[in-house]
Every structure is written in C-alpha cells, then in structure tokens.
Design a protein around this motif. Structure first.
Motif, short mmCIF file in Angstrom:
data_model
loop_
_atom_site.label_atom_id
_atom_site.label_comp_id
_atom_site.label_asym_id
_atom_site.label_seq_id
_atom_site.Cartn_x
_atom_site.Cartn_y
_atom_site.Cartn_z
N LEU A 5 20.40 35.50 74.60
CA LEU A 5 20.33 34.24 74.00
C LEU A 5 21.34 33.11 73.18
CD1 LEU A 5 16.18 34.54 73.86
CD2 LEU A 5 17.47 33.10 75.90
N ALA A 6 21.73 34.30 72.48
CA ALA A 6 22.29 34.11 71.46
C ALA A 6 23.38 33.78 71.28
CB ALA A 6 22.57 34.72 69.87
N THR A 43 21.79 26.51 75.56
CA THR A 43 21.84 26.06 74.42
C THR A 43 22.07 27.53 73.27
OG1 THR A 43 20.01 25.69 73.17
CG2 THR A 43 21.33 23.96 73.50
N ASP A 44 22.84 27.87 72.56
CA ASP A 44 22.17 28.73 71.53
C ASP A 44 21.01 29.46 70.91
OD1 ASP A 44 24.38 29.99 73.12
OD2 ASP A 44 25.91 29.62 71.24
N LEU A 45 20.27 30.10 71.18
CA LEU A 45 18.65 30.86 69.97
C LEU A 45 19.15 32.57 69.41
CD1 LEU A 45 16.20 29.63 73.06
CD2 LEU A 45 17.33 28.36 70.91
N ILE A 46 18.61 32.42 68.13
CA ILE A 46 18.41 33.24 67.97
C ILE A 46 16.97 33.77 68.08
CG2 ILE A 46 18.38 34.89 65.60
CD1 ILE A 46 21.31 34.22 66.95
N VAL A 47 16.13 34.63 68.37
CA VAL A 47 15.03 35.28 68.11
C VAL A 47 14.52 35.85 67.26
CG1 VAL A 47 13.19 35.33 69.26
CG2 VAL A 47 14.67 34.79 70.51
N ALA A 75 8.34 38.02 67.53
CA ALA A 75 8.88 37.78 68.65
C ALA A 75 9.49 38.23 69.53
CB ALA A 75 8.68 36.08 68.72
N ALA A 76 11.15 38.71 68.86
CA ALA A 76 12.16 39.93 68.43
C ALA A 76 11.69 41.12 69.15
CB ALA A 76 12.94 39.56 67.63
N VAL A 88 12.08 31.22 66.35
CA VAL A 88 12.95 30.58 67.53
C VAL A 88 13.77 29.54 66.31
CG1 VAL A 88 13.93 29.63 69.38
CG2 VAL A 88 12.08 30.88 69.06
N THR A 89 15.37 29.80 66.18
CA THR A 89 16.13 29.75 65.30
C THR A 89 17.72 28.95 66.70
OG1 THR A 89 15.78 30.24 63.69
CG2 THR A 89 17.51 28.74 63.49
#
Length: 359
Positions: free
Chosen positions: A349-350, A327-331, A335-336, A33-34
């Motif tokens: 999510l992004a 907030t925006d998250l990149i997975v 996990a993705a 997760v970023t």
C-alpha cells in the motif's frame, strides 16, 4: 410493539445518536490511514471528476447520506430536510429502516417524504435482514427506490431491550430478499463491520454491494444500552472492526464495497475511496448539522465536502475516485495491528505509485 412505542424508540435513537456526535472528538480507525505526500504529484483541480457509477447509474459525488431515521413526526421532519439537501446537491441518500412503517402503515409518510422531496435522486430503501421478500418489495415500492439496503445488526439486537436473539435464519432470509427484489441489494452493517469471511459469504449469495459500516461512529451498543434499565451491556461498547480494517482485509472477490462508520471529514471520504470503496457514507456527521440548522445547513456542508474532496484529489494527483486507489498509503495503529494479524500486506500500500512523484 404499538406504533406509539415504536415511534418513541426511533426518537430515542436520534436523541442518543446525536448526543454521541456532540461528545469531545476522539480518534477512530480513519486516523490510522495517512497519504504519503509527494510534493510534485498534484494535478489541476479542473481535471478532477468526482463522479462514480453505482448500480448502473452515475452519482455526481462519491459520498452519500447514509441510513438514519424515520417512523415518528420529528424524524419525518429530519428526513424531509435530508431529502431536500440531497435534491439540491445531487448526493445519493438512504432511508432509515422501514420496518416500523411496514408494521404501522400510518408512519409511512415519515419515510415517503424522502422521495416526495427528491423525486429524481438516487434513493435507497432500508429493511432488516429478518424481513421477507414481500416486505422488501413493499419497502422498495414505497420509496420508488433505486436500491435496497438490508441491514444486519446482530450486536444491536443483542443489546436492544426488545431485540431478537434468533440469528440462524438470517442467511436464508437474505438469499430470499436478493432473489425477490428487482433492484440491487446493498448489505449493510450498522457500525460493527463486515469481515472478510462475511464478504466472501455475501458474494457467494449473489450480493453485489456491501457497506462495511465499521466501528467508530454512532455506537448502537451504547444507544441500546442507554435504553436498558440496568445499562448492563456497557462492556460491549466498541465491539467490531473499523471500516478501515474491513477494507484492508476485503477479498478481491468481495461485492462492490461502500464504506461508512465514523466518517467525519472529506479526508475520511478520500481515505475510504483510496482503500477501495466505491463510495463512502456519512450519517452522524450530517445528523447533527440537520438538527441544528435544517436543510440549508446540510446543503452548505455537502457542498463544502464536495469542494474539499475535489481539492484533496487535486493535491494527491488523482483525477477520479478510482485513481485514489493508486496513491501511496501508510497504515498505523490498531488498523495496522489488525491487518498484520489477518495476513494483509501493508508494505505494498505504501508503494502503489511506483516510486513516482508525479503520475
């Protein structure tokens, strides 16, 4: 099992769990997760309020000392240090399983010290799901607990040399506990995760809180397998879902969620909050600190986490833990892959911030 043998087992658990924490760091689910960095999204740090409401009470911090130990002289010392740190920092704390003390009352003091040293703090007692409501009430009363963790640990029991293999009665037992205690019940895995189907079933039972407690931290397959003469269950190491995977697929009607399992840094706490957890628990990361430096070292570590977590909120423009959910998250990574296989929409999510650089 005799009190002496049970105490030895508790000491074994601490020794083996601590040994895992001291191994070379390895990636876990939180690394998938970023946060998307928006350079103009930050807010003033003095606007950040880390408080959250849990079970009708306000926690000063959105992370807590999760269930660890108790049941022997040495683990009683650990619990004392954990409780002192909780008292001095205002962080919530959960005890280890009181089952050993329910069977051997002479060991109760190794748990009771959590409340004795932390008389005004938020304390969660802990029992196994196979215990009845009478035992659950005894555990709550023993610690003057504000909530009760009920742990589910079928994988651990499967590998444990003296473990149970009788799992079909667990749902009825849980329903009886939920109906039989006067404090909120938190159903907690022990490091193997709670699936969407499990969370749905818990909600249908009237469970209000659940700690998904995913894979990535202390692996109780390894702990229990190391206690087996033949170490013949090694192939089950890593069984389960990470906390990230559990949070991603959690249904909207799930109980209020806590997240734990492999939490190493304040960034992991922020990730869990951003994925929808009300609060995030840490065990292994705090255990080694206490073993090495006692209560004072853990007090320093918790205060550091609090300062850093507030700074991370400020950086991403979130004035509260709730605001992190926007907030925006990149997975990425495992996990993705898990999320896509389970039909989770990762693209949304992004883009949760609506394309705005400042909120």
């Amino acid at each position: 099992m005799t009190a002496e043998r049970s105490s030895e087992r508790k000491d074994d658990h601490v020794r083996l769990a601590d040994a895992q924490q001291r191994e070379a760091p390895r990636p876990n689910g939180w690394d998938d997760v970023t946060f998307v960095h928006h350079a103009l999204a930050g807010v003033d740090a003095d606007r950040v309020d880390l408080g959250v409401e849990v079970a009708g009470k306000r926690w000063a911090l959105p992370f807590y000392v999760n269930a660890m130990t108790g049941g022997s002289a040495s683990t009683g010392v650990i619990n004392r240090d954990l409780a002192i740190a909780a008292r001095e920092t205002g962080v919530a704390i959960a005890s280890g399983s009181l089952s050993i003390a329910l069977d051997n009352p002479e060991l109760l003091g190794t748990f009771r010290v959590i409340r004795d040293e932390n008389p005004d703090g938020f304390v969660m007692a802990n029992v196994g799901i196979e215990r009845g409501p009478d035992d659950a009430r005894r555990a709550v009363d023993a610690l003057g607990a504000d909530a009760l963790q009920v742990h589910v640990n079928a994988v651990q029991e499967t590998v444990m040399p003296e473990g149970s293999r009788s799992f079909s009665s667990w749902p009825a037992s849980l329903e009886a506990i939920v109906a039989g205690v006067d404090v909120p019940v938190v159903v907690k895995e022990v490091g193997f995760g709670l699936s969407a189907a499990t969370l749905t079933r818990l909600a249908d039972m009237g469970v209000r809180y659940a700690d998904v407690s995913g894979v990535g931290g202390t692996d109780f397959v390894r702990v229990e397998n190391d206690r087996r003469a033949g170490r013949d269950y090694a192939y089950l190491a890593g069984w389960g879902q990470s906390a990230v995977e559990c949070l991603l697929e959690a249904p909207l009607h799930a109980p209020t969620l806590f997240a734990s399992g492999g939490v190493r840094t304040p960034l992991d706490v922020a990730r869990g909050l951003a994925l929808g957890a009300r609060a995030v628990g840490a065990s292994g990361s705090f255990l080694s600190v206490v073993i090495d430096g006692g209560a004072e070292a853990l007090i320093s570590r918790i205060r550091e986490w609090s300062d850093h977590l507030a700074a991370l909120h400020s950086l991403v423009g979130a004035t509260t833990p709730e605001a992190l959910r926007h907030t925006d998250l990149i997975v990425r990574g495992r996990a993705a892959d898990f999320a896509r296989a389970r039909g989770v929409d990762l693209d949304s999510l992004a883009r949760r911030a609506g394309g705005k650089d400042a909120r």
